[in-house]
Design a protein around this motif. Sequence first.
Motif, PDB file in Angstrom:
ATOM      1  N   GLN A  81     -14.463  21.241  50.058  1.00  0.00           N
ATOM      2  CA  GLN A  81     -15.390  21.146  51.184  1.00  0.00           C
ATOM      3  C   GLN A  81     -16.608  20.285  50.846  1.00  0.00           C
ATOM      4  O   GLN A  81     -17.500  20.108  51.680  1.00  0.00           O
ATOM      5  CB  GLN A  81     -15.863  22.545  51.600  1.00  0.00           C
ATOM      6  CG  GLN A  81     -14.727  23.425  52.089  1.00  0.00           C
ATOM      7  CD  GLN A  81     -15.215  24.780  52.573  1.00  0.00           C
ATOM      8  OE1 GLN A  81     -16.327  24.886  53.096  1.00  0.00           O
ATOM      9  NE2 GLN A  81     -14.387  25.792  52.408  1.00  0.00           N
ATOM     10  N   GLU A  87     -23.634  17.737  55.850  1.00  0.00           N
ATOM     11  CA  GLU A  87     -23.206  16.755  56.837  1.00  0.00           C
ATOM     12  C   GLU A  87     -21.685  16.622  56.829  1.00  0.00           C
ATOM     13  O   GLU A  87     -21.038  16.565  57.884  1.00  0.00           O
ATOM     14  CB  GLU A  87     -23.847  15.399  56.535  1.00  0.00           C
ATOM     15  CG  GLU A  87     -23.523  14.313  57.548  1.00  0.00           C
ATOM     16  CD  GLU A  87     -24.154  14.600  58.903  1.00  0.00           C
ATOM     17  OE1 GLU A  87     -23.633  14.078  59.916  1.00  0.00           O
ATOM     18  OE2 GLU A  87     -25.151  15.342  58.954  1.00  0.00           O
ATOM     19  N   LEU A 129     -19.584  18.899  55.830  1.00  0.00           N
ATOM     20  CA  LEU A 129     -19.025  20.152  56.355  1.00  0.00           C
ATOM     21  C   LEU A 129     -19.080  20.170  57.883  1.00  0.00           C
ATOM     22  O   LEU A 129     -18.120  20.568  58.552  1.00  0.00           O
ATOM     23  CB  LEU A 129     -19.799  21.330  55.776  1.00  0.00           C
ATOM     24  CG  LEU A 129     -19.332  22.722  56.216  1.00  0.00           C
ATOM     25  CD1 LEU A 129     -17.890  22.969  55.768  1.00  0.00           C
ATOM     26  CD2 LEU A 129     -20.253  23.801  55.638  1.00  0.00           C
ATOM     27  N   LEU A 130     -20.199  19.726  58.469  1.00  0.00           N
ATOM     28  CA  LEU A 130     -20.333  19.686  59.928  1.00  0.00           C
ATOM     29  C   LEU A 130     -19.323  18.747  60.567  1.00  0.00           C
ATOM     30  O   LEU A 130     -18.754  19.039  61.621  1.00  0.00           O
ATOM     31  CB  LEU A 130     -21.758  19.269  60.307  1.00  0.00           C
ATOM     32  CG  LEU A 130     -22.877  20.292  60.017  1.00  0.00           C
ATOM     33  CD1 LEU A 130     -24.233  19.696  60.347  1.00  0.00           C
ATOM     34  CD2 LEU A 130     -22.656  21.564  60.823  1.00  0.00           C
ATOM     35  N   ARG A 136     -16.380  17.993  59.423  1.00  0.00           N
ATOM     36  CA  ARG A 136     -15.064  18.631  59.411  1.00  0.00           C
ATOM     37  C   ARG A 136     -14.959  19.708  60.495  1.00  0.00           C
ATOM     38  O   ARG A 136     -13.923  19.853  61.145  1.00  0.00           O
ATOM     39  CB  ARG A 136     -14.788  19.228  58.026  1.00  0.00           C
ATOM     40  CG  ARG A 136     -14.389  18.190  56.989  1.00  0.00           C
ATOM     41  CD  ARG A 136     -13.839  18.845  55.743  1.00  0.00           C
ATOM     42  NE  ARG A 136     -14.869  19.617  55.048  1.00  0.00           N
ATOM     43  CZ  ARG A 136     -15.690  19.094  54.141  1.00  0.00           C
ATOM     44  NH1 ARG A 136     -15.612  17.808  53.840  1.00  0.00           N
ATOM     45  NH2 ARG A 136     -16.586  19.834  53.539  1.00  0.00           N
ATOM     46  N   ARG A 137     -16.049  20.483  60.683  1.00  0.00           N
ATOM     47  CA  ARG A 137     -16.022  21.518  61.720  1.00  0.00           C
ATOM     48  C   ARG A 137     -15.916  20.901  63.123  1.00  0.00           C
ATOM     49  O   ARG A 137     -15.229  21.429  64.002  1.00  0.00           O
ATOM     50  CB  ARG A 137     -17.287  22.377  61.625  1.00  0.00           C
ATOM     51  CG  ARG A 137     -17.363  23.244  60.387  1.00  0.00           C
ATOM     52  CD  ARG A 137     -16.276  24.328  60.428  1.00  0.00           C
ATOM     53  NE  ARG A 137     -16.372  25.198  59.279  1.00  0.00           N
ATOM     54  CZ  ARG A 137     -15.694  25.039  58.156  1.00  0.00           C
ATOM     55  NH1 ARG A 137     -14.848  24.010  58.040  1.00  0.00           N
ATOM     56  NH2 ARG A 137     -15.821  25.889  57.158  1.00  0.00           N
ATOM     57  N   GLU A 138     -16.595  19.775  63.326  1.00  0.00           N
ATOM     58  CA  GLU A 138     -16.494  19.102  64.622  1.00  0.00           C
ATOM     59  C   GLU A 138     -15.072  18.619  64.885  1.00  0.00           C
ATOM     60  O   GLU A 138     -14.565  18.711  66.004  1.00  0.00           O
ATOM     61  CB  GLU A 138     -17.470  17.925  64.662  1.00  0.00           C
ATOM     62  CG  GLU A 138     -18.929  18.351  64.776  1.00  0.00           C
ATOM     63  CD  GLU A 138     -19.866  17.157  64.750  1.00  0.00           C
ATOM     64  OE1 GLU A 138     -19.362  16.013  64.663  1.00  0.00           O
ATOM     65  OE2 GLU A 138     -21.098  17.367  64.812  1.00  0.00           O
ATOM     66  N   GLU A 139     -14.433  18.096  63.842  1.00  0.00           N
ATOM     67  CA  GLU A 139     -13.053  17.655  63.998  1.00  0.00           C
ATOM     68  C   GLU A 139     -12.146  18.833  64.360  1.00  0.00           C
ATOM     69  O   GLU A 139     -11.244  18.712  65.201  1.00  0.00           O
ATOM     70  CB  GLU A 139     -12.571  16.994  62.700  1.00  0.00           C
ATOM     71  CG  GLU A 139     -13.243  15.647  62.421  1.00  0.00           C
ATOM     72  CD  GLU A 139     -12.847  15.099  61.073  1.00  0.00           C
ATOM     73  OE1 GLU A 139     -12.103  15.801  60.342  1.00  0.00           O
ATOM     74  OE2 GLU A 139     -13.269  13.971  60.734  1.00  0.00           O
ATOM     75  N   GLU A 140     -12.365  19.979  63.728  1.00  0.00           N
ATOM     76  CA  GLU A 140     -11.561  21.160  64.041  1.00  0.00           C
ATOM     77  C   GLU A 140     -11.783  21.611  65.486  1.00  0.00           C
ATOM     78  O   GLU A 140     -10.832  21.985  66.194  1.00  0.00           O
ATOM     79  CB  GLU A 140     -11.911  22.296  63.076  1.00  0.00           C
ATOM     80  CG  GLU A 140     -11.470  22.026  61.637  1.00  0.00           C
ATOM     81  CD  GLU A 140     -11.976  23.096  60.681  1.00  0.00           C
ATOM     82  OE1 GLU A 140     -12.629  24.064  61.174  1.00  0.00           O
ATOM     83  OE2 GLU A 140     -11.720  22.993  59.476  1.00  0.00           O
ATOM     84  N   LEU A 141     -13.051  21.569  65.927  1.00  0.00           N
ATOM     85  CA  LEU A 141     -13.354  21.961  67.310  1.00  0.00           C
ATOM     86  C   LEU A 141     -12.693  21.022  68.312  1.00  0.00           C
ATOM     87  O   LEU A 141     -12.175  21.457  69.347  1.00  0.00           O
ATOM     88  CB  LEU A 141     -14.870  21.986  67.525  1.00  0.00           C
ATOM     89  CG  LEU A 141     -15.633  23.141  66.858  1.00  0.00           C
ATOM     90  CD1 LEU A 141     -17.140  22.931  67.011  1.00  0.00           C
ATOM     91  CD2 LEU A 141     -15.227  24.477  67.473  1.00  0.00           C
ATOM     92  N   ARG A 181      -9.952  19.300  67.840  1.00  0.00           N
ATOM     93  CA  ARG A 181      -8.522  19.593  67.870  1.00  0.00           C
ATOM     94  C   ARG A 181      -8.233  20.854  68.676  1.00  0.00           C
ATOM     95  O   ARG A 181      -7.271  20.924  69.441  1.00  0.00           O
ATOM     96  CB  ARG A 181      -7.988  19.734  66.438  1.00  0.00           C
ATOM     97  CG  ARG A 181      -7.859  18.415  65.687  1.00  0.00           C
ATOM     98  CD  ARG A 181      -7.012  18.590  64.439  1.00  0.00           C
ATOM     99  NE  ARG A 181      -7.628  19.522  63.493  1.00  0.00           N
ATOM    100  CZ  ARG A 181      -8.474  19.163  62.532  1.00  0.00           C
ATOM    101  NH1 ARG A 181      -8.809  17.877  62.396  1.00  0.00           N
ATOM    102  NH2 ARG A 181      -8.980  20.053  61.713  1.00  0.00           N
ATOM    103  N   THR A 182      -9.101  21.861  68.502  1.00  0.00           N
ATOM    104  CA  THR A 182      -8.918  23.110  69.258  1.00  0.00           C
ATOM    105  C   THR A 182      -9.113  22.879  70.748  1.00  0.00           C
ATOM    106  O   THR A 182      -8.350  23.388  71.584  1.00  0.00           O
ATOM    107  CB  THR A 182      -9.914  24.173  68.763  1.00  0.00           C
ATOM    108  OG1 THR A 182      -9.726  24.388  67.363  1.00  0.00           O
ATOM    109  CG2 THR A 182      -9.702  25.496  69.509  1.00  0.00           C
TER     110      THR A 182
END
Length: 285
Positions: free
Chosen positions: A20, A43, A45-46, A48-53, A55-56
């Motif tokens: 991470q 930055e 980490l954020l 990666r979280r945005e990419e996951e959101l 995709r969701t």
Amino acid sequence: MELGITADRAEQLLTALAQQGLVTRHDGDPARWSAAAPDVAVEALLLRREEELLRTRGRVGELMRAYRRAQQPQTTDLMEVVTGQAAIAERWRQMQDGARRHLMLFDKPPHISPTDTELERSLLARSVRIRAVYEAGSVSAPGRLAEIREVVAAGEEARLLPRLPCKLAMVDDRWAMLPVATGSELQAAVLVRASSLLDALTGMFEAYWHRAVRVPDTGGPTLGTGNRRGELLTLLSAGFTDDSIARQLGVSPRTVQRWVHEVMDDLGARTRFQAGIQAARAGLL
């Protein structure tokens, strides 16, 4: 105080943090780790979280389709869309065949098939109560009122109104069928089964039934003055024009106008509407 973490478990946790971007391993000493700079690590980490959101969020449509498919069996139990005039006519015939107690109709153009008087007579013969409210435009064709009188003589209860909200057919407390949309052609209909919607449609029918005027079971220009007057008042109250009344009675529009003026004079009415009210109060309808 011991944390109870083995060396292998600690290695796994550090590796996960490294993936991470939160810690890094020293090149010269693999056993040593150091934390990454907060601005860089957070930055990454954020992002990666945005990419996951994203995709969701992209799967929401797929999830909604799965949800609707799961709900479909419940909806189908209550309503069914029937498409095509032949299919609608066949379903209506099946509904009539299954009638046990009563059949209620709003008769309003467009019509997809001729009236099956023989089928209606068979229903009446097995004690099915038939009530029909006809829109004025539905009976304006020459000879149509005579056909209605025939089924009235056989036992149908028929009434008239100038306008109806929709076509509607209801059988017992089990089924109702009405068009998906209004228009000059009937291409799709909704079959409604026992539900609160069916109860509401039944209430609507009863409200219009009580407002409508009765279709006389006898009539015609050759009958006596009393019968002729009753029929004339019925057609006037149902919203028929002088020309339409003339076609129904087989006389000239001028004759109809003369009859209308005579009725208005006898009832003390200055308008057709007042004549209808006075006739209803006198029990002539």
